[in-house]
Design an enzyme around this catalytic site. Sequence first.
Site, PDB file in Angstrom:
ATOM      1  N   GLU A  48       0.816  -1.209   0.000  1.00 33.89           N
ATOM      2  CA  GLU A  48       0.000   0.000   0.000  1.00 33.89           C
ATOM      3  C   GLU A  48       0.854   1.264   0.000  1.00 33.89           C
ATOM      4  O   GLU A  48       0.536   2.236  -0.671  1.00 33.89           O
ATOM      5  CB  GLU A  48      -0.952   0.017   1.200  1.00 33.89           C
ATOM      6  CG  GLU A  48      -2.082  -0.988   1.123  1.00 33.89           C
ATOM      7  CD  GLU A  48      -2.955  -0.832  -0.121  1.00 33.89           C
ATOM      8  OE1 GLU A  48      -2.969   0.263  -0.725  1.00 33.89           O
ATOM      9  OE2 GLU A  48      -3.613  -1.808  -0.499  1.00 33.89           O
ATOM     10  N   GLN A  53       0.490   6.928  -5.029  1.00 38.38           N
ATOM     11  CA  GLN A  53       0.852   7.763  -6.184  1.00 38.38           C
ATOM     12  C   GLN A  53       1.772   7.049  -7.165  1.00 38.38           C
ATOM     13  O   GLN A  53       2.565   7.685  -7.873  1.00 38.38           O
ATOM     14  CB  GLN A  53       1.524   9.069  -5.707  1.00 38.38           C
ATOM     15  CG  GLN A  53       0.593   9.948  -4.909  1.00 38.38           C
ATOM     16  CD  GLN A  53      -0.478  10.562  -5.765  1.00 38.38           C
ATOM     17  OE1 GLN A  53      -0.250  11.469  -6.524  1.00 38.38           O
ATOM     18  NE2 GLN A  53      -1.695  10.029  -5.656  1.00 38.38           N
ATOM     19  N   THR A  54       1.703   5.720  -7.175  1.00 40.28           N
ATOM     20  CA  THR A  54       2.608   4.950  -8.025  1.00 40.28           C
ATOM     21  C   THR A  54       1.831   3.793  -8.647  1.00 40.28           C
ATOM     22  O   THR A  54       1.053   3.133  -7.963  1.00 40.28           O
ATOM     23  CB  THR A  54       3.783   4.408  -7.193  1.00 40.28           C
ATOM     24  OG1 THR A  54       4.343   5.480  -6.436  1.00 40.28           O
ATOM     25  CG2 THR A  54       4.860   3.814  -8.081  1.00 40.28           C
ATOM     26  N   LEU A  91      11.858   4.745  -7.203  1.00 39.63           N
ATOM     27  CA  LEU A  91      10.413   4.716  -6.962  1.00 39.63           C
ATOM     28  C   LEU A  91       9.845   6.106  -6.655  1.00 39.63           C
ATOM     29  O   LEU A  91       8.659   6.367  -6.872  1.00 39.63           O
ATOM     30  CB  LEU A  91      10.114   3.753  -5.801  1.00 39.63           C
ATOM     31  CG  LEU A  91       8.772   3.046  -5.738  1.00 39.63           C
ATOM     32  CD1 LEU A  91       8.371   2.430  -7.062  1.00 39.63           C
ATOM     33  CD2 LEU A  91       8.803   1.972  -4.657  1.00 39.63           C
ATOM     34  N   GLY A  92      10.717   7.005  -6.148  1.00 39.71           N
ATOM     35  CA  GLY A  92      10.253   8.358  -5.869  1.00 39.71           C
ATOM     36  C   GLY A  92       9.574   8.503  -4.513  1.00 39.71           C
ATOM     37  O   GLY A  92       9.329   7.522  -3.823  1.00 39.71           O
ATOM     38  N   TYR A 131      -6.307   6.749   4.013  1.00 45.08           N
ATOM     39  CA  TYR A 131      -6.471   5.693   3.018  1.00 45.08           C
ATOM     40  C   TYR A 131      -5.721   4.427   3.415  1.00 45.08           C
ATOM     41  O   TYR A 131      -6.291   3.335   3.443  1.00 45.08           O
ATOM     42  CB  TYR A 131      -6.010   6.122   1.613  1.00 45.08           C
ATOM     43  CG  TYR A 131      -5.801   4.892   0.764  1.00 45.08           C
ATOM     44  CD1 TYR A 131      -6.902   4.202   0.278  1.00 45.08           C
ATOM     45  CD2 TYR A 131      -4.532   4.350   0.572  1.00 45.08           C
ATOM     46  CE1 TYR A 131      -6.739   3.010  -0.422  1.00 45.08           C
ATOM     47  CE2 TYR A 131      -4.367   3.160  -0.122  1.00 45.08           C
ATOM     48  CZ  TYR A 131      -5.463   2.502  -0.611  1.00 45.08           C
ATOM     49  OH  TYR A 131      -5.314   1.322  -1.270  1.00 45.08           O
ATOM     50  N   CYS A 210     -17.897   1.218 -20.080  1.00 44.99           N
ATOM     51  CA  CYS A 210     -19.200   1.100 -19.417  1.00 44.99           C
ATOM     52  C   CYS A 210     -19.981  -0.124 -19.897  1.00 44.99           C
ATOM     53  O   CYS A 210     -20.799  -0.671 -19.158  1.00 44.99           O
ATOM     54  CB  CYS A 210     -20.018   2.375 -19.628  1.00 44.99           C
ATOM     55  SG  CYS A 210     -19.188   3.840 -18.982  1.00 44.99           S
ATOM     56  N   CYS A 213     -19.146  -2.878 -17.660  1.00 45.57           N
ATOM     57  CA  CYS A 213     -19.224  -2.561 -16.226  1.00 45.57           C
ATOM     58  C   CYS A 213     -20.406  -3.266 -15.566  1.00 45.57           C
ATOM     59  O   CYS A 213     -21.545  -3.130 -16.015  1.00 45.57           O
ATOM     60  CB  CYS A 213     -19.344  -1.056 -16.016  1.00 45.57           C
ATOM     61  SG  CYS A 213     -19.386  -0.607 -14.271  1.00 45.57           S
ATOM     62  N   THR A 315       7.714  17.961  -8.501  1.00 48.80           N
ATOM     63  CA  THR A 315       6.565  18.763  -8.092  1.00 48.80           C
ATOM     64  C   THR A 315       6.214  19.774  -9.166  1.00 48.80           C
ATOM     65  O   THR A 315       5.907  19.398 -10.270  1.00 48.80           O
ATOM     66  CB  THR A 315       6.853  19.476  -6.752  1.00 48.80           C
ATOM     67  OG1 THR A 315       7.556  18.598  -5.909  1.00 48.80           O
ATOM     68  CG2 THR A 315       5.577  19.885  -6.076  1.00 48.80           C
TER      69      THR A 315
END
Length: 368
Positions: A48, A53-54, A91-92, A131, A210, A213, A315
Amino acid sequence: MATDCISPILDSKCKQAFRRRLLAWYAKHERDLPWRKSQDPYRVWISEVMLQQTQVETVKPYFLRFLKAFPTVKNLAAAEESQVLRLWEGLGYYRRARGLHAAAKKIVAEHGGQFPRDVATLQTLPGIGRYTAGAIASIAFNQRAPILEANTIRLLARLLAYPDDPTKSVGQRLLWAMAEEILPRRDVARFNQALMELGSLVCTPTQPKCDACPVARNCAAFQEGLQNEIPRASVKMKFTDVREAVVVVRKNGKVIMRQCGPDERWAGLWDFPRFGIESEGPLFVEEELVAKVRDQTGITAKPGSLLTTIKHGVTRYRITLDCYTAQYKSGRLKGAMRWIRPAELAELPLSTTGRKLANRIIQSASGN
DNA sequence: AACACGGGGCG
DNA sequence: CGCCCAGTGTT
């Protein structure tokens, strides 16, 4: 239909049908991902945090390598931070790696090496926010904890045909409430992962599928033909162009490096002398290089050739990075600066740009 | 509420 | 080249 519901799908009958359709779809389409081999909270946690953001495909090889090096929270707690960062290289968002290491120590020291099971306690650990706490509590412990992240923000916003930017605080409040409302009593681990999987594979940012879905009939955006307008795009941050230089100052085959401090970019990683460049024209730039190298390292050096130019973004900055060599002339190293042999460069944790440069140095030192 | 924090993938 | 990604922490 009850009027106090957040959406039609929150009507209790619809809600049950929604869950059933989602879980049935997930049973068929669940991807075989490395972190789904078990519900071990340690593995769930590492995955997690890496996934913050990856993208999934980026994380896979890092996850496998990391788990091999540090199979348990105790191994991680006992590791050197530089080793953790070395495995994170590329990975940042390196603060994640430092947080992981600090949290591992805390889990060993304060929780007897056992993972906290509740959201509130999980959130006291560095790098675990709302999260990630919800993800660990639900996926590893099957607790009835909601999650909200990129995939489910998009999915839930479309289900509601939410017309505003869902990443703003008003939207977040609404969607967190919805994420909790739709939770089943049991099977929460599969349910939350199914939400994300559907968002990732079907309810995609552009060209949502969709027709494939399972919950299109529950989706207000689809019913109104708005699936391509929702979610509304958030205001995009605009980039500022900057010029920077790194200088490889050489002396007897060694180069100057320093470890970045805790409150700056690339904290904990090593870097070459690096600074912004303001002047224009090669002569003025050379003058600026000499002055800033001296200021930063205490060393007077003569700049040589431009090794390469690398463009990268951090950034809101779009950075054009000129990489120079320079030859030691005089002076003594100051502060956190160190002379490093090329062979040692291979062991230090570096940023991606730093590694690109280091590889050239290692090459030229060993090869020709 | 706005920013800082990385880097790669993809159209 | 711009958008997006299994967000968190600080100001």
